[in-house]
Design a protein around this motif. Structure first.
Motif, PDB file in Angstrom:
ATOM      1  N   THR A   1      -2.533  12.068 -10.693  1.00 50.31           N
ATOM      2  CA  THR A   1      -3.054  10.700 -10.784  1.00 50.31           C
ATOM      3  C   THR A   1      -2.066   9.754 -11.458  1.00 50.31           C
ATOM      4  N   ALA A   2      -1.255  10.270 -12.382  1.00 50.17           N
ATOM      5  CA  ALA A   2      -0.244   9.414 -13.017  1.00 50.17           C
ATOM      6  C   ALA A   2       0.776   8.946 -11.979  1.00 50.17           C
ATOM      7  N   ARG A   3       1.093   9.810 -11.026  1.00 44.28           N
ATOM      8  CA  ARG A   3       2.021   9.431  -9.957  1.00 44.28           C
ATOM      9  C   ARG A   3       1.434   8.299  -9.116  1.00 44.28           C
ATOM     10  N   VAL A   4       0.147   8.406  -8.786  1.00 46.32           N
ATOM     11  CA  VAL A   4      -0.510   7.344  -8.020  1.00 46.32           C
ATOM     12  C   VAL A   4      -0.470   6.028  -8.797  1.00 46.32           C
ATOM     13  N   PHE A   5      -0.831   6.093 -10.072  1.00 44.26           N
ATOM     14  CA  PHE A   5      -0.858   4.904 -10.918  1.00 44.26           C
ATOM     15  C   PHE A   5       0.524   4.259 -11.002  1.00 44.26           C
ATOM     16  N   ASN A   6       1.543   5.046 -11.345  1.00 43.88           N
ATOM     17  CA  ASN A   6       2.892   4.507 -11.522  1.00 43.88           C
ATOM     18  C   ASN A   6       3.455   3.963 -10.215  1.00 43.88           C
ATOM     19  N   TYR A   7       3.233   4.678  -9.129  1.00 43.33           N
ATOM     20  CA  TYR A   7       3.764   4.258  -7.839  1.00 43.33           C
ATOM     21  C   TYR A   7       3.158   2.929  -7.396  1.00 43.33           C
ATOM     22  N   THR A   8       1.862   2.781  -7.559  1.00 45.85           N
ATOM     23  CA  THR A   8       1.227   1.533  -7.134  1.00 45.85           C
ATOM     24  C   THR A   8       1.594   0.366  -8.047  1.00 45.85           C
ATOM     25  N   ILE A   9       1.770   0.631  -9.337  1.00 48.81           N
ATOM     26  CA  ILE A   9       2.262  -0.417 -10.244  1.00 48.81           C
ATOM     27  C   ILE A   9       3.634  -0.892  -9.776  1.00 48.81           C
ATOM     28  N   LYS A  10       4.499   0.047  -9.428  1.00 44.31           N
ATOM     29  CA  LYS A  10       5.842  -0.312  -8.955  1.00 44.31           C
ATOM     30  C   LYS A  10       5.788  -1.136  -7.675  1.00 44.31           C
ATOM     31  N   LEU A  11       4.971  -0.699  -6.705  1.00 41.52           N
ATOM     32  CA  LEU A  11       4.862  -1.430  -5.448  1.00 41.52           C
ATOM     33  C   LEU A  11       4.328  -2.844  -5.668  1.00 41.52           C
ATOM     34  N   ALA A  12       3.304  -2.957  -6.515  1.00 43.93           N
ATOM     35  CA  ALA A  12       2.695  -4.266  -6.758  1.00 43.93           C
ATOM     36  C   ALA A  12       3.673  -5.209  -7.459  1.00 43.93           C
ATOM     37  N   LEU A  13       4.341  -4.734  -8.499  1.00 37.37           N
ATOM     38  CA  LEU A  13       5.306  -5.583  -9.203  1.00 37.37           C
ATOM     39  C   LEU A  13       6.440  -6.005  -8.267  1.00 37.37           C
ATOM     40  N   ASP A  14       6.899  -5.099  -7.441  1.00 33.20           N
ATOM     41  CA  ASP A  14       7.933  -5.407  -6.463  1.00 33.20           C
ATOM     42  C   ASP A  14       7.472  -6.552  -5.556  1.00 33.20           C
ATOM     43  N   TYR A  15       6.226  -6.458  -5.081  1.00 27.58           N
ATOM     44  CA  TYR A  15       5.682  -7.491  -4.203  1.00 27.58           C
ATOM     45  C   TYR A  15       5.540  -8.822  -4.939  1.00 27.58           C
ATOM     46  N   PHE A  16       4.987  -8.795  -6.146  1.00 26.14           N
ATOM     47  CA  PHE A  16       4.747 -10.027  -6.889  1.00 26.14           C
ATOM     48  C   PHE A  16       6.058 -10.750  -7.214  1.00 26.14           C
ATOM     49  N   ILE A  17       7.088  -9.990  -7.549  1.00 24.24           N
ATOM     50  CA  ILE A  17       8.372 -10.600  -7.899  1.00 24.24           C
ATOM     51  C   ILE A  17       9.065 -11.135  -6.651  1.00 24.24           C
ATOM     52  N   GLN A  18       9.089 -10.323  -5.589  1.00 23.05           N
ATOM     53  CA  GLN A  18       9.771 -10.758  -4.360  1.00 23.05           C
ATOM     54  C   GLN A  18       9.125 -11.999  -3.758  1.00 23.05           C
ATOM     55  N   ASN A  19       7.821 -12.142  -3.931  1.00 26.01           N
ATOM     56  CA  ASN A  19       7.117 -13.262  -3.318  1.00 26.01           C
ATOM     57  C   ASN A  19       6.880 -14.425  -4.273  1.00 26.01           C
ATOM     58  N   GLY A  20       7.538 -14.394  -5.429  1.00 24.09           N
ATOM     59  CA  GLY A  20       7.537 -15.530  -6.325  1.00 24.09           C
ATOM     60  C   GLY A  20       6.303 -15.705  -7.183  1.00 24.09           C
TER      61      GLY A  20
END
Length: 231
Positions: free
Chosen positions: A117-136
């Motif tokens: 579950t930690a892998r799921v949590f960390n991976y989705t945090i990474k994907l979301a932050l990547d999206y939020f930063i790339q899209n301003g």
């Protein structure tokens, strides 16, 4: 940039009626002002919070928000609908922070992915932050992430910081540096706000009862985005 994170629900694709796991990210602009607002909310609702905690905790040895008659922390799971409405109305009055959600669809996760579950949590945090930063949505600058330590296993507690710095830097998305710190939420008032917001949206996904509250947050310019995983 300061982001406070908490969650609601469980990452498990085999529990009946467990469709979603929710992570709330509260991006704070003015920490001291928001902490003062937190104190005003608690003091103006103190008696009601005490009664709610007592009612929700009758079958347990102690409450979650109070201990020995003294206030400890806000916990969204102890709120009733009226208190959640009060919370949203109170904190939507100012522009001290903005709110992001990650909505994980448990039923779309495979068994192998859910084993950790930690892998799921960390991976989705990474994907979301990547999206939020790339899209301003979020600025590309140094970022302090603060999370509730009680939701993280000891052996994975220090993985997220290195993971974010490595993955986002290598992808070219991010030029700043992530600093990840874990707290007992009783000692971090702004993580407590993330707890309540996570529970608010989780409760809405289960009952459909909080459309107006979420709309209030959108109209106030506070609720910015809900990131879905898997896509």
């Amino acid at each position: 940039m300061n982001i406070y994170i908490d969650e609601s629900g469980s990452i498990n694709n085999h529990i009946p009626n467990n469709k979603y796991f929710v992570i709330a990210l509260v991006h704070v602009f003015q920490r001291e002002s928001l902490k003062r607002a937190y104190k005003r909310f608690v003091s103006s609702n103190y008696d009601r919070l005490f009664r709610l905690d007592a009612q929700k905790s009758r079958s347990k040895p102690k409450g979650k928000m109070f201990s020995n008659g003294k206030f400890k922390e806000l916990k969204g799971a102890q709120f009733d609908r009226n208190m959640k409405q009060r919370f949203v109305e109170f904190f939507s009055r100012s522009q001290l922070f903005e709110l992001y959600y990650i909505r994980i669809a448990n039923e779309k996760l495979d068994d192998h992915f859910c084993e950790n579950t930690a892998r799921v949590f960390n991976y989705t945090i990474k994907l979301a932050l990547d999206y939020f930063i790339q899209n301003g949505y979020l600025p590309n600058e140094d970022c302090d992430l603060q999370l509730d330590e009680r939701n993280e296993k000891t052996e994975t507690k220090y993985f997220l910081e290195n993971y974010l710095n490595t993955e986002l830097a290598m992808s070219g998305t991010y030029t700043g540096n992530f600093n990840v710190t874990y707290f007992d939420s009783t000692n971090n008032t702004l993580i407590q706000l993330a707890d309540v917001f996570a529970n608010l949206y989780f409760s809405h996904l289960k009952t459909g009862n909080y459309s107006q509250e979420l709309q209030t947050l959108r109209e106030a310019g506070i609720l910015k985005f809900i990131f879905d995983f898997p896509k």
